[in-house]
Design a protein around this motif. Sequence first.
Motif, PDB file in Angstrom:
ATOM      1  N   GLY A 216       0.845  -1.181   0.000  1.00  0.00           N
ATOM      2  CA  GLY A 216       0.000   0.000   0.000  1.00  0.00           C
ATOM      3  C   GLY A 216       0.882   1.233   0.000  1.00  0.00           C
ATOM      4  O   GLY A 216       2.102   1.152   0.140  1.00  0.00           O
ATOM      5  N   GLY A 250      -5.735   2.571  -1.883  1.00  0.00           N
ATOM      6  CA  GLY A 250      -4.369   2.101  -1.679  1.00  0.00           C
ATOM      7  C   GLY A 250      -3.563   2.911  -0.690  1.00  0.00           C
ATOM      8  O   GLY A 250      -2.377   2.635  -0.483  1.00  0.00           O
ATOM      9  N   LYS A 294      -4.647  -1.200  -9.278  1.00  0.00           N
ATOM     10  CA  LYS A 294      -4.428  -2.445  -8.549  1.00  0.00           C
ATOM     11  C   LYS A 294      -4.000  -3.561  -9.494  1.00  0.00           C
ATOM     12  O   LYS A 294      -4.456  -3.637 -10.630  1.00  0.00           O
TER      13      LYS A 294
END
Length: 322
Positions: A216, A250, A294
Amino acid sequence: MTTPQKPLGSPFGPASTATDVMVGIDLSGKRAIVTGGYSGLGLVTVRHLVQAGAEVIVPARDVDRARAALADLPAVEVLPMDLFSADAVAAFGHALVRRGAPVHLLINSAGIMATPLSRDADGHESQFATNHLGHFRLVCGLWPLLKAAGGARVVSVSSRGHQIAAVAFDDIDFGQRPYDKWVAYGQSKTANALFARALDARGRAHGVRAFSLHPGQILTDLARHLSAEEIAAFDALDAQGNPKVDPDQGVKTIEQGAATGLWCATSPLLAGHGGVYCEDSDVAPVNTGALGRKGVAGWAADDAAAEKLWTLSKEWTGQDVL
């Protein structure tokens, strides 16, 4: 066969924390090594491994700083090691092999990001040398102990930054092309993902499985080489200067950021799996869209590239897993 890059249906998600993924995990009698285990994500990772009963070794370039950060964790041993130095990595590995105790978990969390151009003793660009070659040497040096565990996992902290660049095999060290600190970082993070694929292919017959992951976007000491303007460009801070938190996009807390690495290291759901890039405490899909989305870029999930990287790393370091 490498596990497909498809989510497994993990019960966890973007907002899950290290505490969440470690519920019910018992690591009593297990031995873990965590590079970078005295700051940032690595420190959080070490604390949760200890809470689960593991004995943890933290290799450190700055031993005094590491011991101070880990002083309240008696189950942690700090030993000197510098990933940028082949001799230091070799000495660390030799010292542990002489002890003979198996290593059940190796979490490669240390790294550098967007640094000015510098080179190691062999002339290799520093981000590739530290983030990939240092960990490659470490795994090779610890290989007898990983095999002896009778079931070990090697977890490499990559980054969504791998989407910036594939490994430029014709000029990894920026000998011909102009140096770009972000391209250098991106290819080193791609190397982390490819390394996990190639290592898993070699390790699965010995019970050693390998994974890579994106933790992340978390503002940690990793950003120490960035200017205030560069940090502002990431839109990571709110109007008061505090880190933003939006896990669905994220952007995570450090506890949320440590979750995926711990999940890769300990989750029963991953039994029999390996060689994959993970995100949000699950196996990530392949990213076919734009930078920053992602998933794993195709070039970081390519077995031919993984084998090419392994062959090159073996040539450059003189080491292999046997």
